[in-house]
Enzyme design. Structure first.
Site, PDB file in Angstrom:
ATOM      1  CG  ASN A 132     -35.511   3.285  40.854  1.00  0.00           C
ATOM      2  OD1 ASN A 132     -36.456   2.775  40.249  1.00  0.00           O
ATOM      3  ND2 ASN A 132     -35.698   4.145  41.834  1.00  0.00           N
ATOM      4  CE  LYS A 155     -42.997  -1.265  29.558  1.00  0.00           C
ATOM      5  NZ  LYS A 155     -41.575  -0.781  29.329  1.00  0.00           N
ATOM      6  N   PRO A 158     -36.931  -2.313  30.476  1.00  0.00           N
ATOM      7  CG  PRO A 158     -36.756  -1.172  28.446  1.00  0.00           C
ATOM      8  CD  PRO A 158     -37.488  -1.148  29.756  1.00  0.00           C
ATOM      9  N   GLY A 206     -42.428   5.647  37.879  1.00  0.00           N
ATOM     10  CA  GLY A 206     -41.443   6.112  36.912  1.00  0.00           C
ATOM     11  C   GLY A 206     -41.375   7.621  36.863  1.00  0.00           C
ATOM     12  CD  GLU A 228     -42.816   6.290  43.847  1.00  0.00           C
ATOM     13  OE1 GLU A 228     -42.143   7.278  43.494  1.00  0.00           O
ATOM     14  OE2 GLU A 228     -42.354   5.173  44.024  1.00  0.00           O
ATOM     15  CG  LEU A 229     -45.652  10.221  38.745  1.00  0.00           C
ATOM     16  CD1 LEU A 229     -46.395  11.388  38.127  1.00  0.00           C
ATOM     17  CD2 LEU A 229     -45.457   9.104  37.718  1.00  0.00           C
ATOM     18  CB  CYS A 262     -38.683   7.834  43.418  1.00  0.00           C
ATOM     19  SG  CYS A 262     -39.257   6.624  44.636  1.00  0.00           S
ATOM     20  CD  GLU A 359     -36.593  12.162  40.138  1.00  0.00           C
ATOM     21  OE1 GLU A 359     -36.760  11.387  41.094  1.00  0.00           O
ATOM     22  OE2 GLU A 359     -37.228  12.070  39.068  1.00  0.00           O
TER      23      GLU A 359
END
Length: 455
Positions: A132, A155, A158, A206, A228-229, A262, A359
């Site tokens: 995002n 990482k 993708p 994520g 950080e979720l 988020c 969410e």
């Protein structure tokens, strides 16, 4: 295996790259570990000198980076440019202030001894970032790690392989020693293999489900993890709020980047006396938006990043409607052949609806009313998340009460912002562990050592 890049504005293929293999992952890990000590032993001002060159390269290639963000994830180009500028501002603060933030500190001194705290690198860090805010969430955490002396294997998501190939190319053409910052291009399988390797820390931004999985991986390896979720930030509009002054800010806090943020304002909690006014004014703003291709400078609402994200949003919307929610505006997919969804306002919200419990990572805003401040606080805290929170009031005492009782890591009043390079960023409950940014973020990437020695 190929990773395909698709433009969500029209679902046309932009290109493809080769997925990183397990053998290549092992090679990258070994290379990182072989250069980590040398990088860590460089004096911090020398590391910063090298990193400033990368900063300059990113700044020089701002247009290329922004175009790829808009092409690969659909973010309106103006917002893509702002993401890069904001990230570079954060990185610049780190480059200018890190030396002081992680300088050694004397905790005790007498005529016989000195006790001193040192901040030392953790080692090899795997940093996993989402789609995002693809430049920001990949590069900001990498720079903080590199500044303190860690080496990084990124990482990234993708969905944007062409963007990260460009960033890798810029790194390879800089003075950064080989192996200090590397990229792994992969999906879940290779990502899982990567974190199982001999590493010293995981940094993850994520969704909470993946965060819970990575938490277990880190626990089994006895290594630290920074996460950080997800979030479901409440916005409380009090009866004394200056509606005309804050309404544009409320809309932006929810619908920027098509709601794919988020800490976006995801549940609006409005005093019953101003409920109708707020709903009407947000509806008017929503209906004035321009939906379109991310590269069109007139676009204000772009597509969702992929079909999976769109389908999740559709499920949440249909659940709300089937359970009695009122659709004030939006609620449809435009005719454009992309992953679009209109900015949507919902009322008559109940706590069993997915748009309240989950969410909502898209352009849907549920709005609910309240009578008392205590009720508003209870509604705001009725979530598994605790990332951001927003309060709209002209009464300082009311703001103090609400901000104190909100179970979140961050709170802002009216159209002020809590997000800044010198402030800690992160949440509580299932919104994550630890903090990024500022001295808290830098120190969190270090091992803390106390050394006592004689004078």
């Amino acid at each position: 295996m190929k990773i395909i890049s698709t433009n969500p504005s029209n679902n046309k293929i932009l290109g493809e790259i080769e997925e990183t293999t397990k053998e290549e992952v092992i090679e990258k890990i070994n290379l990182a570990k072989s250069v980590q000590s040398k990088w860590a032993n460089l004096e911090i001002h020398k590391r910063i000198e090298v990193l400033k060159e990368i900063y300059d390269k990113f700044e020089e290639n701002l247009d290329k980076i922004a175009n790829l963000i808009s092409m690969e994830m659909g973010k309106p180009i103006v917002q893509s440019e702002n993401e890069i500028k904001s990230t570079l501002k954060n990185i610049k603060w780190d480059l200018e202030n890190a030396k002081n933030c992680i300088a050694s500190e004397i905790t005790f001194e007498s005529d016989k001894e000195i006790q001193k705290v040192f901040y030392e690198p953790k080692g090899t860090v795997v940093a996993i970032s989402p789609f995002n805010y693809p430049f920001s969430l990949c590069c900001a955490i990498a720079f903080q790690n590199l500044i303190v002396g860690n080496v990084v294997i990124s990482k990234p998501d993708p969905n944007l392989p062409l963007l990260y190939k460009l960033l890798e190319e810029l790194l390879n053409n800089s003075g950064l020693p080989k192996g200090v910052w590397q990229f792994v291009f992969a999906g879940k399988e290779i990502g899982s293999f990567l974190v199982e390797q001999d590493i010293d820390m995981i940094c993850f931004t994520g969704n909470t489900k993946t965060g819970e999985y990575l938490y277990k991986v880190a626990a089994n390896k006895m290594i630290p993890i920074l996460m950080e979720l997800g979030g479901s930030a409440p916005g409380i509009v009090c009866e004394d709020a200056d509606i005309d002054n804050v309404i544009q800010g409320i809309f932006k806090k929810k619908f920027s980047n098509s709601g794919q943020l988020c800490h976006a304002l995801k549940r609006l909690i409005v005093h019953e006396s101003v409920f109708d006014e707020v709903v009407t004014k947000i509806k008017n703003i929503a209906e004035s938006q321009i939906i379109g291709d991310g590269l069109d400078r007139n676009t204000t609402i772009g597509p969702l990043v992929n079909e999976k994200q769109l389908n999740t949003l559709l499920e949440q919307f249909e659940d709300a409607v089937n359970n009695g929610s009122n659709v004030i505006c939006g609620g449809k997919r435009p005719e454009e052949k992309g992953n679009y969804f209109e900015p949507t306002i919902l009322t008559n919200i109940t706590k069993n609806m997915k748009v309240w419990k989950e969410e909502v990572f898209g352009p849907i805003l549920p709005i609910i009313s309240f009578k008392t401040i205590e009720e508003a606080i209870d509604l705001a805290n009725d979530t598994i998340y605790g990332l951001g929170g927003y309060v709209f009031t002209t009464d300082k005492k009311v703001f103090e009460k609400i901000s104190k009782e909100l179970k979140t890591g961050m709170v802002a009043c009216n159209n002020l912002a809590y997000s800044a390079p010198y402030n800690p960023f992160g949440g509580v409950k299932k919104s994550g562990l630890g903090r990024t940014r500022g001295k808290w973020g830098l120190r969190g990437l270090c091992n803390i050592k106390i050394v006592t020695f004689e004078k």
